[in-house]
Design an enzyme around this catalytic site. Structure first.
Site, PDB file in Angstrom:
ATOM      1  N   SER A  10     -25.476  31.905  12.870  1.00 47.93           N
ATOM      2  CA  SER A  10     -26.043  30.564  12.882  1.00 47.93           C
ATOM      3  C   SER A  10     -24.948  29.537  13.095  1.00 47.93           C
ATOM      4  O   SER A  10     -24.041  29.400  12.260  1.00 47.93           O
ATOM      5  CB  SER A  10     -26.751  30.282  11.557  1.00 47.93           C
ATOM      6  OG  SER A  10     -27.111  28.922  11.487  1.00 47.93           O
ATOM      7  N   HIS A  35     -28.224  31.921  16.660  1.00 46.46           N
ATOM      8  CA  HIS A  35     -29.294  31.298  15.879  1.00 46.46           C
ATOM      9  C   HIS A  35     -29.062  29.791  15.856  1.00 46.46           C
ATOM     10  O   HIS A  35     -27.974  29.314  15.527  1.00 46.46           O
ATOM     11  CB  HIS A  35     -29.319  31.864  14.468  1.00 46.46           C
ATOM     12  CG  HIS A  35     -30.554  31.496  13.701  1.00 46.46           C
ATOM     13  ND1 HIS A  35     -31.769  32.091  13.943  1.00 46.46           N
ATOM     14  CD2 HIS A  35     -30.756  30.591  12.713  1.00 46.46           C
ATOM     15  CE1 HIS A  35     -32.675  31.578  13.128  1.00 46.46           C
ATOM     16  NE2 HIS A  35     -32.096  30.655  12.379  1.00 46.46           N
ATOM     17  N   ASP A  37     -30.510  26.378  14.350  1.00 50.52           N
ATOM     18  CA  ASP A  37     -31.345  25.783  13.310  1.00 50.52           C
ATOM     19  C   ASP A  37     -31.679  24.336  13.647  1.00 50.52           C
ATOM     20  O   ASP A  37     -30.782  23.492  13.771  1.00 50.52           O
ATOM     21  CB  ASP A  37     -30.628  25.829  11.968  1.00 50.52           C
ATOM     22  CG  ASP A  37     -30.553  27.232  11.398  1.00 50.52           C
ATOM     23  OD1 ASP A  37     -31.618  27.842  11.206  1.00 50.52           O
ATOM     24  OD2 ASP A  37     -29.434  27.721  11.141  1.00 50.52           O
ATOM     25  N   MET A  39     -33.620  21.005  12.365  1.00 49.51           N
ATOM     26  CA  MET A  39     -34.185  20.345  11.188  1.00 49.51           C
ATOM     27  C   MET A  39     -34.438  18.882  11.525  1.00 49.51           C
ATOM     28  O   MET A  39     -33.596  18.228  12.141  1.00 49.51           O
ATOM     29  CB  MET A  39     -33.224  20.450  10.002  1.00 49.51           C
ATOM     30  CG  MET A  39     -32.808  21.857   9.646  1.00 49.51           C
ATOM     31  SD  MET A  39     -31.690  21.897   8.228  1.00 49.51           S
ATOM     32  CE  MET A  39     -31.086  23.579   8.321  1.00 49.51           C
ATOM     33  N   HIS A  68     -34.882  28.101  15.716  1.00 56.31           N
ATOM     34  CA  HIS A  68     -35.685  28.124  14.485  1.00 56.31           C
ATOM     35  C   HIS A  68     -36.056  26.690  14.157  1.00 56.31           C
ATOM     36  O   HIS A  68     -35.222  25.910  13.695  1.00 56.31           O
ATOM     37  CB  HIS A  68     -34.852  28.770  13.371  1.00 56.31           C
ATOM     38  CG  HIS A  68     -35.488  28.744  12.030  1.00 56.31           C
ATOM     39  ND1 HIS A  68     -34.764  28.962  10.872  1.00 56.31           N
ATOM     40  CD2 HIS A  68     -36.771  28.528  11.636  1.00 56.31           C
ATOM     41  CE1 HIS A  68     -35.572  28.875   9.832  1.00 56.31           C
ATOM     42  NE2 HIS A  68     -36.790  28.608  10.267  1.00 56.31           N
ATOM     43  N   MET A  70     -37.444  24.100  12.018  1.00 56.69           N
ATOM     44  CA  MET A  70     -37.838  23.667  10.677  1.00 56.69           C
ATOM     45  C   MET A  70     -38.273  22.211  10.789  1.00 56.69           C
ATOM     46  O   MET A  70     -37.562  21.282  10.388  1.00 56.69           O
ATOM     47  CB  MET A  70     -36.672  23.852   9.708  1.00 56.69           C
ATOM     48  CG  MET A  70     -36.373  25.311   9.424  1.00 56.69           C
ATOM     49  SD  MET A  70     -34.815  25.579   8.549  1.00 56.69           S
ATOM     50  CE  MET A  70     -33.701  25.686   9.961  1.00 56.69           C
ATOM     51  N   MET A 139     -37.453  33.630   5.318  1.00 52.57           N
ATOM     52  CA  MET A 139     -36.354  32.880   4.737  1.00 52.57           C
ATOM     53  C   MET A 139     -35.990  33.493   3.389  1.00 52.57           C
ATOM     54  O   MET A 139     -36.853  33.712   2.539  1.00 52.57           O
ATOM     55  CB  MET A 139     -36.744  31.417   4.548  1.00 52.57           C
ATOM     56  CG  MET A 139     -36.989  30.647   5.838  1.00 52.57           C
ATOM     57  SD  MET A 139     -35.530  30.551   6.888  1.00 52.57           S
ATOM     58  CE  MET A 139     -34.388  29.631   5.827  1.00 52.57           C
ATOM     59  N   GLY A 144     -33.028  24.185   4.740  1.00 51.60           N
ATOM     60  CA  GLY A 144     -32.507  22.826   4.663  1.00 51.60           C
ATOM     61  C   GLY A 144     -31.006  22.722   4.589  1.00 51.60           C
ATOM     62  O   GLY A 144     -30.447  21.675   4.873  1.00 51.60           O
ATOM     63  N   GLY A 146     -27.109  25.303   4.716  1.00 49.95           N
ATOM     64  CA  GLY A 146     -26.423  26.580   4.731  1.00 49.95           C
ATOM     65  C   GLY A 146     -25.695  26.825   3.422  1.00 49.95           C
ATOM     66  O   GLY A 146     -25.572  25.941   2.569  1.00 49.95           O
ATOM     67  N   GLY A 147     -25.218  28.058   3.248  1.00 54.30           N
ATOM     68  CA  GLY A 147     -24.383  28.374   2.100  1.00 54.30           C
ATOM     69  C   GLY A 147     -25.114  28.612   0.798  1.00 54.30           C
ATOM     70  O   GLY A 147     -24.489  28.650  -0.265  1.00 54.30           O
ATOM     71  N   ASP A 177     -33.138  35.219   7.199  1.00 53.23           N
ATOM     72  CA  ASP A 177     -32.227  34.075   7.318  1.00 53.23           C
ATOM     73  C   ASP A 177     -31.984  33.482   5.939  1.00 53.23           C
ATOM     74  O   ASP A 177     -32.914  33.033   5.274  1.00 53.23           O
ATOM     75  CB  ASP A 177     -32.860  33.030   8.241  1.00 53.23           C
ATOM     76  CG  ASP A 177     -31.976  31.816   8.484  1.00 53.23           C
ATOM     77  OD1 ASP A 177     -30.844  31.779   7.974  1.00 53.23           O
ATOM     78  OD2 ASP A 177     -32.428  30.899   9.201  1.00 53.23           O
ATOM     79  N   GLY A 178     -30.715  33.485   5.532  1.00 49.18           N
ATOM     80  CA  GLY A 178     -30.338  32.821   4.287  1.00 49.18           C
ATOM     81  C   GLY A 178     -29.555  33.721   3.347  1.00 49.18           C
ATOM     82  O   GLY A 178     -30.079  34.735   2.882  1.00 49.18           O
ATOM     83  N   GLY A 179     -28.314  33.368   3.103  1.00 50.19           N
ATOM     84  CA  GLY A 179     -27.500  34.125   2.154  1.00 50.19           C
ATOM     85  C   GLY A 179     -27.140  35.526   2.615  1.00 50.19           C
ATOM     86  O   GLY A 179     -26.823  36.389   1.795  1.00 50.19           O
ATOM     87  N   GLY A 199     -24.504  32.862   8.669  1.00 51.75           N
ATOM     88  CA  GLY A 199     -23.747  31.664   8.993  1.00 51.75           C
ATOM     89  C   GLY A 199     -22.332  31.730   8.474  1.00 51.75           C
ATOM     90  O   GLY A 199     -21.400  32.123   9.190  1.00 51.75           O
TER      91      GLY A 199
END
Length: 223
Positions: A10, A35, A37, A39, A68, A70, A139, A144, A146-147, A177-179, A199
């Site tokens: 990402s 990827h 993102d 938003m 993606h 959002m 998700m 909303g 990263g990290g 997606d996420g963590g 990411g």
């Protein structure tokens, strides 16, 4: 459904002043997709990239761009991202009252379509449209930023989506997606995911190339 695990770094975690360079690097490191993102400041609080930035990446990579969205009212945006060169456009089930219509619109633009759900959303939101989808995105953090820390309860949802798809005789990509890092990637692969968005685990790794190999499962964590 692909048997190979794909890794989609990402660029939300990359240096915003050098996103073209980041996309080129990701390809050189062995990534499968980029990827992207999106938003809008409404569906989530943050504002990130638009279609013009997506188009600006095209000269820097030949990898598919995995957009993606959002955003609220995703139908308003899908044509712009298709025209900007996105290979896959994913919209959130929670954001779209006319999800079938939006997915059909994406398909009509000769782009792969996907549907995403947040960690607290039930998998039943996807069931009515899963046969229309090339990709299902789960998700594993709240969208909303990263990290964030991986939410392990989503692993059960990955298993349920894979079972649902197989029972219907369809084989979409199952993306997470996420963590995602080398440790959580293993759990996702075992649950049935075959596209992993990462990411910080890639762009902030000491060796991004090795990070991608470990996330994919092609290199031991002990190396």
């Amino acid at each position: 459904m692909t048997e190979k695990t794909l890794v989609a770094p990402s660029i939300l975690s990359a240096d915003f002043a050098n996103l073209g360079f980041a996309a080129k690097n990701a390809q050189d490191w062995g990534a499968d997709w980029i990827h992207f993102d999106v938003m809008d400041g409404f569906f989530v609080d943050s504002i990130t990239f638009g279609a013009a930035m997506c188009k600006a990446l095209l000269p820097h990579t030949s990898l598919p761009i995995d957009a993606h969205l959002m955003v609220t009212n995703p139908m308003k945006h899908v044509e712009a991202f298709a025209n900007a060169g996105a290979s896959i456009i994913t919209v959130h089930a929670e954001a779209d009252m006319h999800l079938h219509r939006t997915l059909q619109k994406i398909r009509s633009l000769n782009v792969k379509c996907g549907v995403a759900i947040n960690p607290a959303s039930p998998v039943e939101l996807i069931e009515p449209v899963i046969e229309e989808c090339d990709l299902v995105l789960l998700m594993t953090v709240n969208p909303g930023a990263g990290g964030q820390k991986f939410i392990p309860s989503v692993l059960r949802k990955i298993e349920r989506i894979r079972s649902m798809a197989e029972n219907l005789g369809v084989f979409p990509y199952i993306e997470v997606d996420g963590g995602v890092n080398p440790e959580t990637a293993r759990l996702c692969r075992e649950a049935g995911a075959n596209v992993l968005v990462a990411g910080n685990a890639v762009f902030k790794a000491q060796s991004p190339k090795d990070a991608i190999l470990m996330i994919r499962g092609d290199m031991s964590l002990n190396v």
